[in-house]
Design an enzyme around this catalytic site. Sequence first.
Site, short mmCIF file in Angstrom:
data_model
loop_
_atom_site.label_atom_id
_atom_site.label_comp_id
_atom_site.label_asym_id
_atom_site.label_seq_id
_atom_site.Cartn_x
_atom_site.Cartn_y
_atom_site.Cartn_z
N TYR A 198 -7.83 81.72 46.38
CA TYR A 198 -7.04 82.63 45.90
C TYR A 198 -5.96 82.88 46.88
O TYR A 198 -5.67 82.01 47.72
CB TYR A 198 -7.89 83.91 45.45
CG TYR A 198 -9.20 83.63 44.74
CD1 TYR A 198 -8.65 83.30 43.28
CD2 TYR A 198 -10.24 83.79 44.84
CE1 TYR A 198 -9.49 82.76 42.40
CE2 TYR A 198 -11.28 83.42 43.92
CZ TYR A 198 -10.87 83.02 42.48
OH TYR A 198 -11.95 82.85 41.61
N ARG B 32 -13.70 87.78 53.95
CA ARG B 32 -14.33 86.38 53.34
C ARG B 32 -13.47 85.38 53.68
O ARG B 32 -12.21 85.44 53.25
CB ARG B 32 -14.70 86.77 52.07
CG ARG B 32 -15.76 85.52 51.38
CD ARG B 32 -16.16 85.79 50.04
NE ARG B 32 -17.31 84.66 49.77
CZ ARG B 32 -17.66 84.61 48.45
NH1 ARG B 32 -17.38 85.43 47.45
NH2 ARG B 32 -18.89 83.86 48.27
#
Length: 347
Positions: free
Chosen positions: A179, A226
């Site tokens: 992403y 993350r």
Amino acid sequence: MTTKLFESYKLNDKITLKNRIAMAPLTRCMADANLVPTDAMVEYYAKRADAGLIISEATIIRPDGQGYPNTPGLYSEAQIEGWKKVTSAVHANGGKIFAQLWHTGRVAHPYFWGGEYVLAPSAVAFDGTVPRMRELVYTVPKEATSEEIAQLVEDYAQAAQNAIDAGFDGVEIHGANGYLIDQFLHFDTNHRSDEFGKNPENMSRFPLKVIDAVIARIGAELTGLRVSPAGYAHMTTDARDRQVFDYFLKEVEKRDLAYLHEGMFDDSMEFDFLGGKVSKYMRETYSKTLMAVGGYDAETGAQAIENNKFDLLAIGRPFIANPDYISRVQHNQELVAYNAAMLETLV
């Protein structure tokens, strides 16, 4: 054999977890038409409050971050109010919950917000179609300008503040799985020649700006991250990525975050350019609290923690199938097996 998992764990002076098991972020696509959490979502999260930490499903920071149908947001008052119901229910059941902050970058689609384009580090399209909406083909993104990057940084920080206003105990910045933030960290998706590309320091610049802006807004103690050094989702692996993450993770370590979360679906995978498993590489590169995920069960996860391979264990699909996962493991009860049909409803 799983005793280690049920010890409390102190993240920092502000947050102590009641056990070492986290509920991994699990995209469910069940928000309403305005991307507001529903009553079913309130019940879903409340049932899983026995986890040491719940990490919410990925939650978009602004409209153009959306890449899947009905994924919740954290940018409107209605969304904040909806999340307040979730966090209140989790807290009432004795749990803690972080919001995972998300922008999908080049795997967003203008269909969702009626826009003209999606933003990414570079004008390089992902070859494929949107999950759950296969009629939508990914578009060629617009390379974000310096001004647009600065606005994205501010929007991450505002989303973090919105999360705290909504009652979350902290946030996890989603910098993994191909992403937006991860796209800056990989050569396959970052072809820039300016201050945000070409070498490890520049490629890390935007992710570090986001981290620093979130820290400035809510504090490092309430901020997790993350990452996925191995480019296995929405991108192609490039051995040069090792240089980027060698630099980036050392910079992250200076920020003293609540934790670093490995973003792998299967941690048994090995990558030559990382010298083996992603969790092994991250443990060797980053010395503070590390959360692992990806194919572990309670026994293998507990053993890995005993062997100092990581500190916290995130569990994904078994939490979908077993709202009472913690109790079942503690009492050595058989788990309900996960199957894809479970994605159709929130239980």
